[in-house]
Design an enzyme around this catalytic site. Structure first.
Site, short mmCIF file in Angstrom:
data_model
loop_
_atom_site.label_atom_id
_atom_site.label_comp_id
_atom_site.label_asym_id
_atom_site.label_seq_id
_atom_site.Cartn_x
_atom_site.Cartn_y
_atom_site.Cartn_z
N ARG A 36 0.83 -1.22 0.00
CA ARG A 36 0.00 0.00 0.00
C ARG A 36 0.85 1.26 0.00
O ARG A 36 0.50 2.26 -0.65
CB ARG A 36 -0.93 0.00 1.22
CG ARG A 36 -2.11 -0.92 1.01
CD ARG A 36 -3.06 -0.89 2.18
NE ARG A 36 -4.35 -1.43 1.78
CZ ARG A 36 -5.29 -1.82 2.63
NH1 ARG A 36 -5.09 -1.72 3.93
NH2 ARG A 36 -6.44 -2.30 2.19
N GLY A 350 -10.84 -9.18 -0.08
CA GLY A 350 -9.67 -9.81 0.54
C GLY A 350 -9.49 -11.26 0.16
O GLY A 350 -8.42 -11.69 -0.29
#
Ligand code: AMP
Length: 392
Positions: A36, A350
């Site tokens: 990220r 996810g």
């Protein structure tokens, strides 16, 4: 595009508040996966290249409006500096004068926005405070855009705003997949429960041509059709809702694809003894853990007939071999069709990202969204407040 990007903004000499997602996994004070952080680098560099001074706003974990030292963004600062290849100035209590005193090419990271109780309540006082720190707002955190918080929504209304590079790419890919997709569109929805994905199914039947329902939730649909599923995970009380979804699909001309054969076992365990049976023939003492080869063939046919694929949720208990076979097999076909230029494939959530990684095909999909909740809400057809604020 309904929103501006960095290309549309004059940033020279400006301070640019940039909402990012650097909510990285951490163990013993160390970042274990910096993906990220790495993904926001183009946005930070583009702001700098345009003469802007980036002030990064982000949340980290769930401190629930209190100062929790372990959840300080200080712990992410080294990973950010490594990704950017330059120093980052950390500000625990930011103020405009201190920011203005820094060089124009400084990169500033502000402490966890969720340390303030006003962040999640989207308190206008906090939004005004944040707006006072900069001249322009750039949102690069699609994954936080389903929350109307002060740093994602409130502040966007108070400054000229735009989407960052990551956000713009995500919005473009999602718009191409569901907003104005190449048809026919096939959606694959799997996972454990119908109850958590009701709105998703309801929205999809009105928008897609084929809807593949897999995983534990398919069992609920089998029950709704009067099929016995033995000891399988199924939400029997959701059967009427499942029937409503089937009716809605029929009315909308959406073809629902349910398992026609299934892999059953007596234990929810890796390598449990198993057999493949028709979906209507699950033994009373067994549970359905995966879709069978005949079902895979039907799904592949739907892919071949389609131009766009949207995927959320596994088709079986993919964490346990060999019950990952349908998920992995279908994922590999989708990857191949994407490589061949036959399919535009978008996946998110996810478990789905984990399953596609397991199949080794994540790179081959047209777009993979790592934004769990935001991706699901987008698939549900909801306007995300953080995105809506950029349109205003
Ligand atoms: P979700 O979080 O709703 O996307 O569900 C993902 C989970 O559903 C995964 O942990 C899978 O192992 C589980 N799952 C998928 N198919 C089945 C099944 N037939 N029986 C039990 N669990 C399943």
């Amino acid at each position: 595009m309904a929103w501006k990007t960095l290309d549309d903004m004059a940033l020279d000499g400006k301070t640019v508040l940039c909402r990012v997602d650097i909510n990285v996994p951490m163990e013993a004070g160390r970042v274990t996966d910096a993906t990220r952080v790495e993904k926001i680098v183009p946005t930070v560099f583009d702001i700098l290249a345009k003469g802007g001074r980036p002030v990064l706003l982000a949340h980290f974990d769930r401190p629930k409006g209190k100062v929790v030292p372990e959840m300080s963004l200080r712990h992410v600062q080294p990973a950010l500096e490594a990704a950017l290849g330059r120093a980052v100035i950390f500000m625990e209590r930011p103020d405009r004068a201190s920011i203005d005193a820094l060089p124009q090419d400084a990169v500033i990271l502000v402490e966890n926005t969720r340390f303030s109780p006003m962040e999640e309540t989207n308190d206008p006082v906090m939004a005004r405070f944040l707006a006072g720190l900069g001249d322009v707002f750039c949102n690069d955190a699609f994954s936080a855009a389903h929350r109307a918080h002060a740093s994602t929504e409130g502040v966007a209304h108070l400054l000229p705003n735009c989407a960052g590079r990551l956000m713009a790419a995500e919005l473009k890919a999602l718009e191409a997949a569901l907003g104005s997709p190449a048809r026919p569109v096939v959606a694959v929805v799997g996972g454990a429960k119908v109850s958590t994905k009701l709105e998703l199914l309801g929205n999809l039947v009105a928008k897609v041509d084929y809807l593949v329902i897999g995983g534990g939730m398919a069992n609920t649909f089998l029950v709704a059709q009067g099929v016995e599923v033995g000891k399988s995970l199924a939400e029997r009380d959701m059967a009427p809702t499942a029937r409503e979804i089937l009716d809605k699909a029929k009315a909308a001309g959406c073809r629902i694809i349910l398992p026609i054969d299934v892999v059953v076992a007596r234990a929810f365990a890796a390598n449990a003894p198993h057999e493949t049976v028709p979906a209507t023939a699950c033994p009373a003492d067994a549970m359905i853990l995966d879709a069978g080869p005949a079902t895979i063939a039907v799904i592949v046919d739907a892919f071949l007939a389609s131009k766009t694929l949207i995927w959320n949720g596994p088709l079986g208990a993919f964490e346990l071999t060999p019950f990952d076979r349908a998920t992995v097999g279908v994922a590999r076909t989708a990857a191949q069709l994407t490589r061949d230029g036959h399919l535009i494939s978008v996946a998110g959530g996810g478990d789905t990202v984990a399953a596609l990684n397991q199949a080794g095909v994540a790179e081959d999909f047209t777009f993979i969204s790592t934004a769990g909740g935001a991706f699901l809400e987008w698939m549900e057809g909801k306007e995300l407040p953080g995105v809506a604020a950029l349109r205003a």
